[in-house]
Design a protein around this motif. Structure first.
Motif, PDB file in Angstrom:
ATOM      1  N   GLY A  92      35.067  51.172  37.249  1.00 11.48           N
ATOM      2  CA  GLY A  92      34.427  52.283  37.938  1.00 11.48           C
ATOM      3  C   GLY A  92      33.279  51.906  38.852  1.00 11.48           C
ATOM      4  N   LYS A  93      33.072  50.607  39.102  1.00 13.39           N
ATOM      5  CA  LYS A  93      31.933  50.177  39.918  1.00 13.39           C
ATOM      6  C   LYS A  93      32.382  49.187  40.985  1.00 13.39           C
ATOM      7  CE  LYS A  93      29.458  48.392  36.667  1.00 13.39           C
ATOM      8  NZ  LYS A  93      28.317  47.783  35.963  1.00 13.39           N
ATOM      9  N   TRP A  94      31.612  49.171  42.071  1.00 14.56           N
ATOM     10  CA  TRP A  94      31.815  48.128  43.059  1.00 14.56           C
ATOM     11  C   TRP A  94      31.353  46.799  42.465  1.00 14.56           C
ATOM     12  CZ3 TRP A  94      34.747  50.242  46.483  1.00 14.56           C
ATOM     13  CH2 TRP A  94      34.532  51.552  46.920  1.00 14.56           C
ATOM     14  N   PRO A  95      31.952  45.698  42.882  1.00 21.22           N
ATOM     15  CA  PRO A  95      31.532  44.392  42.339  1.00 21.22           C
ATOM     16  C   PRO A  95      30.130  43.996  42.803  1.00 21.22           C
ATOM     17  CG  PRO A  95      33.177  44.113  44.070  1.00 21.22           C
ATOM     18  CD  PRO A  95      33.097  45.583  43.801  1.00 21.22           C
ATOM     19  N   PHE A  96      29.362  43.442  41.883  1.00 23.66           N
ATOM     20  CA  PHE A  96      28.015  42.953  42.170  1.00 23.66           C
ATOM     21  C   PHE A  96      27.879  41.525  41.654  1.00 23.66           C
ATOM     22  CE2 PHE A  96      27.431  47.499  42.293  1.00 23.66           C
ATOM     23  CZ  PHE A  96      26.464  47.698  43.260  1.00 23.66           C
ATOM     24  N   THR A  97      26.941  40.813  42.229  1.00 21.58           N
ATOM     25  CA  THR A  97      26.637  39.472  41.742  1.00 21.58           C
ATOM     26  C   THR A  97      25.620  39.584  40.610  1.00 21.58           C
ATOM     27  OG1 THR A  97      27.012  38.504  43.928  1.00 21.58           O
ATOM     28  CG2 THR A  97      25.759  37.190  42.341  1.00 21.58           C
ATOM     29  N   PRO A  98      25.960  39.153  39.403  1.00 21.59           N
ATOM     30  CA  PRO A  98      25.070  39.323  38.251  1.00 21.59           C
ATOM     31  C   PRO A  98      23.937  38.297  38.225  1.00 21.59           C
ATOM     32  CG  PRO A  98      27.034  38.160  37.575  1.00 21.59           C
ATOM     33  CD  PRO A  98      27.230  38.503  39.031  1.00 21.59           C
ATOM     34  N   ILE A  99      22.947  38.582  37.397  1.00 22.41           N
ATOM     35  CA  ILE A  99      21.865  37.637  37.128  1.00 22.41           C
ATOM     36  C   ILE A  99      22.077  37.061  35.733  1.00 22.41           C
ATOM     37  CG2 ILE A  99      19.396  37.413  36.665  1.00 22.41           C
ATOM     38  CD1 ILE A  99      18.858  39.437  38.801  1.00 22.41           C
ATOM     39  N   THR A 100      22.093  35.749  35.648  1.00 20.59           N
ATOM     40  CA  THR A 100      22.271  35.083  34.357  1.00 20.59           C
ATOM     41  C   THR A 100      20.911  34.764  33.751  1.00 20.59           C
ATOM     42  OG1 THR A 100      24.371  34.105  35.054  1.00 20.59           O
ATOM     43  CG2 THR A 100      23.266  33.091  33.179  1.00 20.59           C
ATOM     44  N   ILE A 101      20.751  35.110  32.488  1.00 17.24           N
ATOM     45  CA  ILE A 101      19.501  34.845  31.774  1.00 17.24           C
ATOM     46  C   ILE A 101      19.726  33.679  30.819  1.00 17.24           C
ATOM     47  CG2 ILE A 101      17.754  35.794  30.219  1.00 17.24           C
ATOM     48  CD1 ILE A 101      18.521  38.563  31.236  1.00 17.24           C
ATOM     49  N   LYS A 102      18.881  32.662  30.963  1.00 21.57           N
ATOM     50  CA  LYS A 102      18.985  31.488  30.101  1.00 21.57           C
ATOM     51  C   LYS A 102      17.625  31.140  29.519  1.00 21.57           C
ATOM     52  CE  LYS A 102      23.013  29.088  32.021  1.00 21.57           C
ATOM     53  NZ  LYS A 102      23.529  27.791  32.523  1.00 21.57           N
ATOM     54  N   GLY A 103      17.655  30.585  28.325  1.00 20.58           N
ATOM     55  CA  GLY A 103      16.455  30.041  27.712  1.00 20.58           C
ATOM     56  C   GLY A 103      16.583  28.535  27.692  1.00 20.58           C
ATOM     57  N   GLY A 104      16.032  27.891  28.711  1.00 26.75           N
ATOM     58  CA  GLY A 104      16.278  26.462  28.876  1.00 26.75           C
ATOM     59  C   GLY A 104      17.709  26.258  29.324  1.00 26.75           C
ATOM     60  N   ASN A 105      18.467  25.531  28.533  1.00 24.27           N
ATOM     61  CA  ASN A 105      19.883  25.330  28.829  1.00 24.27           C
ATOM     62  C   ASN A 105      20.784  26.239  27.997  1.00 24.27           C
ATOM     63  OD1 ASN A 105      19.418  23.250  30.715  1.00 24.27           O
ATOM     64  ND2 ASN A 105      19.190  21.744  29.050  1.00 24.27           N
ATOM     65  N   TYR A 107      22.523  29.673  27.145  1.00 27.80           N
ATOM     66  CA  TYR A 107      22.961  30.927  27.756  1.00 27.80           C
ATOM     67  C   TYR A 107      22.598  32.096  26.845  1.00 27.80           C
ATOM     68  CZ  TYR A 107      26.209  34.652  29.097  1.00 27.80           C
ATOM     69  OH  TYR A 107      26.761  35.863  29.455  1.00 27.80           O
ATOM     70  N   LEU A 108      21.940  33.115  27.417  1.00 33.95           N
ATOM     71  CA  LEU A 108      21.543  34.281  26.634  1.00 33.95           C
ATOM     72  C   LEU A 108      22.369  35.512  26.987  1.00 33.95           C
ATOM     73  CD1 LEU A 108      17.652  33.837  26.755  1.00 33.95           C
ATOM     74  CD2 LEU A 108      19.219  33.210  24.902  1.00 33.95           C
ATOM     75  N   ALA A 109      22.395  35.864  28.264  1.00 31.86           N
ATOM     76  CA  ALA A 109      23.109  37.080  28.661  1.00 31.86           C
ATOM     77  C   ALA A 109      23.213  37.146  30.176  1.00 31.86           C
ATOM     78  CB  ALA A 109      22.388  38.315  28.129  1.00 31.86           C
ATOM     79  N   ASN A 110      23.924  38.171  30.647  1.00 32.98           N
ATOM     80  CA  ASN A 110      24.006  38.481  32.070  1.00 32.98           C
ATOM     81  C   ASN A 110      23.593  39.929  32.287  1.00 32.98           C
ATOM     82  OD1 ASN A 110      25.383  36.247  33.798  1.00 32.98           O
ATOM     83  ND2 ASN A 110      26.543  36.264  31.889  1.00 32.98           N
ATOM     84  N   ILE A 111      22.926  40.175  33.389  1.00 31.41           N
ATOM     85  CA  ILE A 111      22.664  41.545  33.831  1.00 31.41           C
ATOM     86  C   ILE A 111      23.487  41.742  35.091  1.00 31.41           C
ATOM     87  CG2 ILE A 111      20.955  43.202  34.636  1.00 31.41           C
ATOM     88  CD1 ILE A 111      18.876  41.764  33.014  1.00 31.41           C
ATOM     89  N   ILE A 160      20.160  55.607  28.593  1.00 28.05           N
ATOM     90  CA  ILE A 160      20.379  54.392  27.801  1.00 28.05           C
ATOM     91  C   ILE A 160      21.820  53.921  27.975  1.00 28.05           C
ATOM     92  CG2 ILE A 160      20.607  53.510  25.442  1.00 28.05           C
ATOM     93  CD1 ILE A 160      18.142  55.134  24.705  1.00 28.05           C
ATOM     94  N   ALA A 161      22.756  54.884  27.969  1.00 29.38           N
ATOM     95  CA  ALA A 161      24.163  54.545  28.208  1.00 29.38           C
ATOM     96  C   ALA A 161      24.338  53.914  29.581  1.00 29.38           C
ATOM     97  CB  ALA A 161      25.030  55.797  28.083  1.00 29.38           C
ATOM     98  N   SER A 162      23.612  54.442  30.562  1.00 29.21           N
ATOM     99  CA  SER A 162      23.676  53.888  31.918  1.00 29.21           C
ATOM    100  C   SER A 162      23.118  52.469  31.957  1.00 29.21           C
ATOM    101  CB  SER A 162      22.890  54.787  32.880  1.00 29.21           C
ATOM    102  OG  SER A 162      22.892  54.257  34.189  1.00 29.21           O
ATOM    103  N   ILE A 163      22.021  52.239  31.252  1.00 30.17           N
ATOM    104  CA  ILE A 163      21.429  50.894  31.193  1.00 30.17           C
ATOM    105  C   ILE A 163      22.426  49.898  30.619  1.00 30.17           C
ATOM    106  CG2 ILE A 163      19.668  49.489  30.041  1.00 30.17           C
ATOM    107  CD1 ILE A 163      17.842  51.998  30.176  1.00 30.17           C
ATOM    108  N   ILE A 164      23.041  50.277  29.502  1.00 28.94           N
ATOM    109  CA  ILE A 164      24.005  49.386  28.850  1.00 28.94           C
ATOM    110  C   ILE A 164      25.183  49.100  29.775  1.00 28.94           C
ATOM    111  CG2 ILE A 164      25.616  49.171  26.914  1.00 28.94           C
ATOM    112  CD1 ILE A 164      23.672  50.912  25.286  1.00 28.94           C
ATOM    113  N   PHE A 165      25.663  50.137  30.455  1.00 30.03           N
ATOM    114  CA  PHE A 165      26.809  49.979  31.353  1.00 30.03           C
ATOM    115  C   PHE A 165      26.483  49.060  32.526  1.00 30.03           C
ATOM    116  CE2 PHE A 165      29.581  52.072  34.758  1.00 30.03           C
ATOM    117  CZ  PHE A 165      30.697  51.324  34.420  1.00 30.03           C
ATOM    118  N   HIS A 166      25.273  49.182  33.066  1.00 33.99           N
ATOM    119  CA  HIS A 166      24.903  48.350  34.212  1.00 33.99           C
ATOM    120  C   HIS A 166      24.566  46.917  33.798  1.00 33.99           C
ATOM    121  CE1 HIS A 166      25.207  51.490  37.106  1.00 33.99           C
ATOM    122  NE2 HIS A 166      24.314  52.252  36.510  1.00 33.99           N
ATOM    123  N   ILE A 167      24.220  46.731  32.548  1.00 39.88           N
ATOM    124  CA  ILE A 167      24.011  45.367  32.048  1.00 39.88           C
ATOM    125  C   ILE A 167      25.343  44.700  31.750  1.00 39.88           C
ATOM    126  CG2 ILE A 167      23.139  44.007  30.101  1.00 39.88           C
ATOM    127  CD1 ILE A 167      20.783  45.895  29.931  1.00 39.88           C
TER     128      ILE A 167
END
Length: 219
Positions: A92-105, A107-111, A160-167
């Motif tokens: 349901g969304k246009w494609p976006f380039t995500p941001i990757t979150i890392k702690g050092g090397n 991998y934690l998550a993507n937004i 909150i649902a929107s936040i989760i969906f966009h993450i």
């Protein structure tokens, strides 16, 4: 039975009913593209990813699977562009380039949509502030108090649902986001009717009619 339901719980009932009776959200054209699905199939074999159709949400937590899916998305976009078709949507969304979150090397998550996530957070905060202001400034015996508190609760849940969906977009967060947003719209309509003079003394009947409408609409 329904006549015993308190009006201040109507927002909770609406949310449950919509989520329970919702049939299915139509897939976006990118999700059903054979080109995209073949690419996903190769990702699954290459990185031993879980079954995409049922466990798409787990790909978000796996860096290799997530990156492979993103590559499939952009390859599909390019395929559509070359074929002179409209840019496809995914979940349901246009494609976006995500941001990757890392702690050092590590991998934690993507937004997946940082800007949308931030603005959804602001909207959730605004509903929370509204609810706190109502609690501080409105007397507990005001007959419409619970309706406004219900509006605040649904607003917070919706954003909150929107936040989760966009993450993390997948079929579960997509349904949660759409159902929550639809619930907020319908509840806003509900309380606007309740405030009219004609329905002041007929709110139990109105509640029954409203719930019945949802049941008939989504079965």
């Amino acid at each position: 039975m329904f006549t015993n339901i308190k009006i201040n719980n109507i927002y909770f009932l609406l949310f449950i009913l919509i989520n329970f009776f919702i049939n299915k959200i139509s897939l976006s054209n990118g999700d059903i593209s054979p080109y995209f699905n073949y690419c996903i199939f190769k990702c699954k074999d290459l990185f031993n990813c879980p079954e995409f159709k049922y466990f798409q949400f787990t790909w978000w937590a796996n860096e290799k699977c997530f990156k492979c899916r993103q590559k499939c998305i952009w390859n599909t976009v390019e395929h559509f562009r070359i074929s002179k078709k409209q840019i496809p949507k995914f979940n349901g969304k246009w494609p976006f380039t995500p941001i990757t979150i890392k702690g050092g090397n590590i991998y934690l998550a993507n937004i997946q949509e940082p800007a949308s996530t931030f603005f959804s957070l602001l909207n959730a905060f605004s509903f929370w502030k509204m609810k706190q202001k109502i609690k501080r400034n409105i007397k507990n015996n005001w007959k419409h108090l619970n309706k406004w508190l219900g509006f605040g609760n649904i607003g917070i849940i919706t954003w909150i649902a929107s936040i989760i969906f966009h993450i993390c977009d997948n079929w579960i967060t997509e349904i949660f986001d759409y159902c929550a947003a639809f619930t907020l719209i319908l509840y806003t309509f509900y309380i606007s009717i309740c405030f009219s003079e004609y329905f002041e003394e007929k709110q139990n009947i109105l509640s029954i009619g409203f719930i019945s409408f949802f049941i008939l609409a989504f079965i």
